[in-house]
Scaffold this active site. Structure first.
Site, PDB file in Angstrom:
ATOM      1  CG  ASP A   1      -4.553 -26.909 -69.289  1.00 14.32           C
ATOM      2  OD1 ASP A   1      -3.907 -26.324 -70.155  1.00 14.32           O
ATOM      3  OD2 ASP A   1      -4.096 -27.270 -68.201  1.00 14.32           O
TER       4      ASP A   1
ATOM      5  CG  ASP B   1      -3.905 -28.715 -64.093  1.00 11.85           C
ATOM      6  OD1 ASP B   1      -3.818 -27.853 -65.000  1.00 11.85           O
ATOM      7  OD2 ASP B   1      -2.980 -29.460 -63.765  1.00 11.85           O
TER       8      ASP B   1
ATOM      9  CG  ASP C   1      -6.342 -24.379 -67.338  1.00 14.84           C
ATOM     10  OD1 ASP C   1      -5.966 -24.060 -68.469  1.00 14.84           O
ATOM     11  OD2 ASP C   1      -5.784 -25.249 -66.645  1.00 14.84           O
TER      12      ASP C   1
END
Lengths: 329, 1108
Positions: free
Chosen positions: B468, B808, B812
């Site tokens: 991400d 995080d 995700d």
């Protein structure tokens, strides 16, 4: 999250005990260590030193084995009447209690044999390590008169027909070897010392001095030797030797020791009582007398193996030396 | 911010003048002002009269509808009815869970059966148990009873004690938790009762800093506006304050004075802690309730004197408890492959057993006539009058029994102890990963976390990384950098700070320092120019269009108070701080109004409507009633979503300039946002308001609401845009080098979320896979959470390669769960990612030591350990097997049954575990210096089918050496079984331990202790077994150890068995060294043979950019 610009500091009334792992060489995996690398030098050193250790040991084992004087005589096939050629006749002969089973053999001693000379009988194709057989004994009964009824594992030789316990019970004891040998040289009997042929540990801790044979070999089917009921088990050394079951299907058992030297070309006559039935299962019986050295009896294998390992090491030491020279890195 | 040199180089290479070095991320703001259409502008808020009628750009409509359709429609069957303040009626029809919780699994009575039941879920234990049971049958009793049960009993006992202790602690904490006290309304009065007695439907009062006992819908709070602040640290780890609101309809009621009664109809309990849908019938009105009206068990009430609410979910139905389950268990690739090899071993096992039983059958056939009387067999029992078979069950059964007995004797061919060793080794590895100083994050004070214990070794085999971007590659620290307002660029922020002045009272000062553009500051002070009006609107938008809660914090200086902005989004915090510095300080926020200190003058704005940001609309808007009685809507959002709603008929030059600035900022790597404003005429507002009302009260039918938003949105206008974006490259220190090494031939693929919609789940997937496998880096932008998981699945389903996802944020989670290894960053975006992850760490850059160092070590250690365990057990089984061939196939073991059992438990287990935990093939420095060493794991160099078969060949040879040397050396001698058994035991143990010693790379003291100690321990155990007089082997060891032959055999076996292995090893290391070997030599001798020539097949690096 941030401490630098304090964007989220007010929320952290939670005390800031640092969770930083305490440094130690262990936790950081930095312990001092020895890191051996197989360098050409080290490899050759290892191989050469293996050769240096193994080849001399091999040579000395071979020579020790050479020095052993061993006489082996198979007698089961000769100590039967010459007319009993087939299987059933042999069995008929050996099972007949009335026939005379004495048999004479004559040996010429090839080399001087220093005392003590060990007398063994050897049985081939006798599976003393068969599971049914190995288990068929009662160690408790052998040790203590109180446990004489502990015969659970001894079937079918656990009790006699009156349900009295057999001591010693089980197939091992039942099948006790019962051939006997008498040695004579020039008509002088050679004494065979049958004392201390069993392990001292067995005599003192395994076979009780207050346990006497009872009801042993009293039934129809006789498996082997009978025992003198007035001698405690701890002194029945033939039994003790027999009950330390052999590891392999071909084995020797110590019969006794000859405490005198035998000279070369001595003519030895042996009177064999051929009682034990090995004919029913195509077993072989041999009589062996042998001297010993530091590697035990006659045994070429160990020396050859050491020579092979040492030779292989030497070969690879040379091969690698050539490789390292021809193809240096 | 971090001193990593790699970072510095990357940053410098950007050469952007607008950057200020000490910030971790930068923010720029641009703003265009466009004209509003209403023409009702009074004061400075009018932006000129360009267009009289807005043109609608309804392009986004389809999206919104699609989204709203995804809202769950809850019909009455799925709803939960709660009668406020009437727990009897609430609970009479449905038995809602009480509030007592039970995390303990067992009670005293159920412990034994349940614990055993759970333990026997492992196949290994069942195998153990079946074998132990078989051995209890008298016909099959190969081992003594004690010896056969001991290992299983030992493992069960240890596990049971561990479970019992854990459960005891859970019970204790449950008890404490259940007997905490809460104020509950009973008979019109608040009384203290224990938590476990709270029932759904009861009214509960919570005071400041107290923990919520259950999930409850807010009815009223001490604040007149009905706002309550909660901290959700216990729930999701986020420490900032969140705002929750009581509905105005209930806010004014005091339950002690007037009876509140009403009906709440809400969804069934679920795990989603960020979602709640319900409506409430009260006083004949129907009010809709959302996530902002509920506070959850485990939260703490902060900065609010008290709050009153009605319990809707209690006990195990609370969201906190529903979320209590651990991470889903994964199985490592190595273990999966290992299981394949275990199948081979099972086949070997069966083969050995078949050989033995067939041979036994043949032997019985051949000796058929002799069995009855044969001294060592004695089939017939003559003790009774009629002769019968003794312990003989017929030819077929004998063969069958021999087969089962051989399974018992050869059972350790399947290395059961390996499973236990692997668990222990993983615990050790996890210990080292957690304790690694280099993976400790100072800033968040967090260590590395291993949440999944069984995939450590997967870290050494990762081929694809999905990352991400937001907050992962970059850190979520936001700072206002530059702005473009009304087409003018203000990007000369300097590092200076203005005193935030407020009229009267203590001086209020924002807590965070922000760089200021002087020009912009001057304009904002002088707001009567046209530029100034744009700027004014721009900053009002920044200050108002958010969900930030201002908090006043005392400082040591009584005249100065710090103002701290608490909020869920770091973007918003940065923007509000920026607005404050430029003189638009947000002072107060309630659900009904906000107060902004504008250049020293406090102004109150009524909040008439608020649509919070969501990832589908990618916009947030707020409707404010201004002090001058105008109604304005402020919008803030991602550029794509904003440009689609801009009134294009407006000042095109301004629009163009803004877009140019936007591109300029983006190319500097800044994150950008666009803000807009539009004035609403009273009629427009009325129209919107009525449609909003009707939509929001329709239970769960949010489609209509979204409809009204859309309608509203289409006419809103752009006033400016802010951008903020962090550099990607700069935040990827080290990792860069690892994954992007390869030089000039870098190929990157960039794909956006809209295209992915057309690709995923269609035939195009295959093409995308082919294309992407040719690229080194693939960037996917604007991807929805589920698409992220879709991309991971795309790779995972098509290759055997290991995938790793790192992220995080809550968005995700799906990707983290999909990938083989999921890593969560405990950053600022909450802990949802961490909760779903297998491993969690403080910073993205820890990925480098995690994979290159720990992953590599874990993989090497674990693969070696598995192979070694296979070898170790098989060698012993083969030694037993060879002996069986010499016992007329009756499974006698010369080795005592105790030694058979202790072999894999005591004699050889400790060294392999110690080495599995401690041995290092290479130092950390080398591994970091030569990332290509990581390829060993990717190529499965340390554990593969070929190695397995080679190991098995070696095993065969070693077993032959170990068995036949004593056999031949003692052939025809008077050796007894027990003595020879002791020799075989010791030979096997010494051989396997020396084998291990040959492969040890680093000798620590503890390694020495383990290996030599094990050999000594074996000698001791064998001696102990041989001093027990009731065992047949009494004193055997002491007899045989007194002969030279014994020691020569031991030496000969050990060397003879291992020389071939040694020679092959030297040959391979010399002629075909692998990267690891070369690096090891380089490490030791520091010579020129660096593994530079090693080819690297590098990973694919996927960056998944989420919503902006």
């Amino acid at each position: 999250m941030s401490s630098g610009d304090g964007s989220s500091e007010p929320s952290s009334k939670i005390s800031k005990i640092s969770k930083k792992p305490r440094y130690s060489r262990f936790t950081q995996q930095e312990l001092p260590a020895c890191k051996p690398i197989l360098t050409p030098g080290l490899v050759i050193t290892i191989l050469i030193s293996l050769a240096i250790i193994f080849i001399p040991i091999g040579l000395s084992s071979i020579s020790a084995s050479e020095n052993v004087v061993e006489l082996v005589d198979r007698y089961d096939d000769v100590c039967i009447p010459s007319n009993s050629s087939n299987h059933d006749e042999k069995i008929g002969f050996i099972q007949d209690a009335a026939t005379n089973k004495t048999c004479f053999r004559t040996w010429i001693v090839p080399k001087k044999m220093n005392h003590p000379i060990f007398v063994y009988y050897q049985l081939d194709n006798f599976y003393q390590n068969h599971r049914r057989y190995v288990k068929s004994r009662s160690d408790h009964q052998l040790w203590s008169p109180k446990s004489e009824r502990a015969t659970k594992l001894c079937e079918p030789e656990a009790q006699n027909d009156d349900d009295k316990p057999i001591v010693p019970c089980g197939l091992i004891a039942w099948s006790l070897f019962n051939d006997t040998y008498r040695f004579s040289r020039n008509d002088d009997a050679i004494e065979i010392n049958k004392k201390d042929i069993a392990w001292g540990s067995d005599r003192t801790k395994k076979f009780g001095s207050d346990v006497y044979p009872k009801n042993f070999q009293t039934r129809g089917l006789i498996g082997g030797a009978k025992l003198n009921e007035s001698i405690p088990l701890s002194q029945q050394e033939d039994l003790i030797v027999w009950m330390r079951t052999a590891a392999l299907p071909s084995f020797r058992k110590l019969y006794g020791r000859i405490e005198t030297d035998l000279e070369a070309n001595d003519k030895i006559t042996i009177e064999i009582q051929n009682n034990y039935n090995t004919y029913s299962f195509n077993g072989r019986k041999k009589l062996v007398i042998s001297t010993t050295t530091w590697i035990g009896g006659k045994n070429d294998f160990l020396g050859r193996m050491y020579m092979t390992v040492g030779g292989t090491s030497l070969f690879f030491a040379i091969a690698f030396s050539i490789l390292f020279v021809i193809k240096p890195r | 911010m971090d001193s990593n040199s790699q970072t510095e180089i990357n940053e410098n290479s950007y050469q952007v003048p607008g950057f200020i070095r000490n910030s971790s991320s930068r923010r720029s703001i641009s703003s265009i002002q466009s004209k509003t259409s209403g023409g009702h502008s009074i004061r400075e808020v009018s932006f000129g009269e360009l267009g009289s009628k807005p043109i609608r750009h309804g392009s986004r409509g389809a999206d919104s509808e699609g989204f709203s359709a995804s809202y769950k429609e809850i019909n009455d069957d799925d709803a939960r009815l709660i009668y406020i303040n009437d727990p009897e009626r609430t609970n009479e029809k449905f038995e809602f869970a009480g509030n007592s919780i039970r995390t303990g699994k067992y009670s005293v009575l159920t412990f034994l059966p349940r614990n055993l039941f759970e333990q026997f879920h492992r196949v290994a234990y069942i195998y153990f148990l079946v074998i132990a049971i078989l051995n209890q049958l008298p016909q099959l009793a190969v081992f003594g009873r004690g010896a056969s049960i001991l290992p299983l009993a030992f493992v069960l006992l240890v596990t049971a004690i561990k479970d019992a202790y854990e459960d005891y602690r859970r019970h204790r904490s449950d008890k404490i938790e259940n007997s905490r006290l809460a104020w509950v309304l009973v008979n019109e009065q608040f009384q203290q009762i224990r938590w476990k007695e709270i029932r759904v439907g009861e009214i509960i009062k919570v005071s400041a800093n107290e923990t919520l006992p259950c999930d409850m819908v807010l009815l009223s709070t001490s604040e007149t506006t009905g706002v309550a602040y909660v901290q959700t640290t216990n729930l999701d780890g986020e420490s900032n304050l969140k705002t929750r609101y009581a509905k105005q309809e209930t806010q004014m009621k005091n339950p002690e004075n007037e009876k509140i009664s009403g009906l709440i109809k809400c969804e069934k309990p679920n795990r989603n802690i960020y979602g709640f849908q319900a409506n409430m019938d009260i006083d004949g009105k129907r009010v809709s309730l959302g996530p902002s009206n509920i506070i959850l068990r485990g939260c703490e009430l902060k900065n609010t004197e008290w709050a009153i609410g009605v319990a809707v979910f209690a006990g195990r139905e609370t969201k906190a408890m529903l979320n209590n389950s651990g991470a889903p268990s994964k199985r490592s690739q190595l273990e999966t492959r290992m299981n394949r090899e275990i199948i081979f071993l099972s086949i070997f096992l069966v083969a050995l057993c078949v050989i033995v039983s067939v041979c036994h059958g043949v032997w019985l056939r051949n000796h058929k006539d002799e069995l009855d009387l044969m001294q060592f067999y004695r089939k017939k029992d003559y003790s009774e009058s009629d002769v019968e078979n003794y312990n003989y069950y017929g030819w077929g059964m004998e063969i069958f029994f021999v087969f089962l007995m051989s399974v018992i004797v050869f059972q350790i061919m399947i290395p059961i102890s390996l499973y236990i060793s692997m668990e222990l080794v993983r615990v050790g590895q996890a210990f080292f990963m957690i304790r690694d100083n280099r993976m400790y994050d100072e800033a968040s004070n967090s260590r590395f976390q291993c949440r999944a214990l069984n995939i450590n070794e997967d870290l050494g085999q990762i081929k694809y990384i999905f990352s991400d971007k937001t907050g992962t590659l970059t850190e979520n620290k936001m700072e206002f950098q530059c702005a473009s307002i009304g087409g003018k660029d203000y990007s000369n922020a300097k590092d200076s700070n203005e005193d935030g002045q407020t009229g009267g009272g203590p001086v209020l000062r924002p807590k965070m320092k922000v760089k200021i553009d002087r020009g912009l500051l001057n304009i904002s002070i002088n707001k009567h120019t046209s530029e100034g009006r744009y700027v004014n609107d721009f900053f009002i938008a920044l200050a108002a269009c958010n969900t930030i809660v201002p908090l006043t914090v005392d400082t040591p200086d009584p005249a100065v108070k710090l103002i701290d902005y608490q909020g869920e989004s770091p973007d918003e915090q940065a923007l509000v701080y920026a607005a404050a510095v430029y003189g638009y300080m947000l002072i107060e926020r309630t659900s009904g109004h906000i107060v902004i200190d504008i250049q020293g003058e406090r102004q109150r704005f009524d909040v008439l409507g608020l649509h919070e940001f969501d990832s589908d609309r990618k916009r947030m808007s707020v409707i404010l009633g201004c002090p001058d009685k105008t109604v304005k809507v402020f919008v803030k959002g991602a550029d794509t979503s904003m440009f689609s709603v801009i009134d294009r008929s407006l000042n095109l030059n301004m629009l163009k300039a803004t877009e140019d600035h936007l591109h300029a900022y983006s190319s500097k790597g800044l994150r950008t946002l666009v803000v807009g404003m539009r004035e609403l005429s009273p009629s427009e507002f009325e129209q919107w308001h009525s449609s909003y009302e009707s939509a929001s009260t329709a239970l769960m039918g949010r489609a209509a609401l979204s409809e009204s938003r859309k309608q509203h949105r289409t006419s809103s206008q752009l006033i400016g845009r802010i951008r903020d974006r962090r550099q990607i490259a700069a935040r990827r220190p080290g990792g860069n080098r690892v994954f992007k090494k390869g030089g000039a031939n870098q190929v990157a693929l960039i794909i956006d979320g809209t295209s992915l919609v057309y690709i995923l789940d269609t035939d195009l997937e295959e093409q995308l896979f082919d294309l992407s496998s040719k690229c080194n880096v693939v960037l996917c932008c604007r991807v929805a959470p589920l698409q992220k998981a879709g991309i991971v699945a795309l790779i995972k389903n098509r290759t055997d390669d290991m995938t790793l996802a790192i992220g995080d944020g809550a968005n995700d989670v799906s990707m983290i769960q999909m990938a083989d290894v999921g890593i969560g960053i405990s950053g600022q975006e909450g802990r949802q990612a961490v909760m779903a992850s297998d491993f969690a760490m403080g910073q993205f850059r820890f990925l480098v030591p995690l994979l290159l160092v720990h992953g590599h070590w874990n993989y090497q250690r674990m693969s070696y350990m598995i192979l070694y365990n296979f070898y170790r057990n098989a060698v012993f089984v083969l030694v037993l097997f060879w002996y069986v061939l010499f016992t007329s196939f009756t499974l006698t073991t010369a080795i005592t049954d105790w030694s058979s059992v202790l072999y894999s438990v005591i004699y050889t287990s400790v060294p392999t575990i110690v080495i599995g935990v401690l041995d290092k093939d290479l130092s950390r420095t080398s591994l970091l210096k030569h990332p290509q060493l990581y390829g060993a794991g990717q190529r499965q160099e340390s554990y593969n089918g070929k190695l397995f078969w080679v190991t098995m060949l070696d095993t065969l040879w070693q077993s032959i050496a170990a068995f036949f040397v004593p056999l031949l050396a003692y052939w025809g001698s008077d050796i007894d079984g027990s003595s020879l058994g002791d020799l075989w035991t010791l030979a096997a143990v010494i051989m396997v331990n020396i084998h291990l010693a040959m492969d040890v790379i680093r000798w620590y003291r503890i390694t020495h202790a383990a290996i030599w100690g094990s050999i000594v321990a074996t000698f001791v155990c064998v001696m102990v077994i041989d001093v027990l007089p009731f065992l047949p082997g009494y004193w055997a060891f002491f007899h045989i150890a007194g002969t030279g032959l014994f020691w020569l055999c031991l030496l000969g076996i050990t060397i003879g068995a291992l020389v071939p292995r040694f020679v092959v090893k030297v040959f391979i290391q010399y002629c075909r060294p692998d990267d690891i070997q070369i690096a090891r030599e380089a490490e030791k001798f520091r010579n020129s043979r660096d593994p530079q020539d090693a080819q690297i097949e590098m990973n694919k690096f996927w960056i998944l950019l989420g919503h902006d």
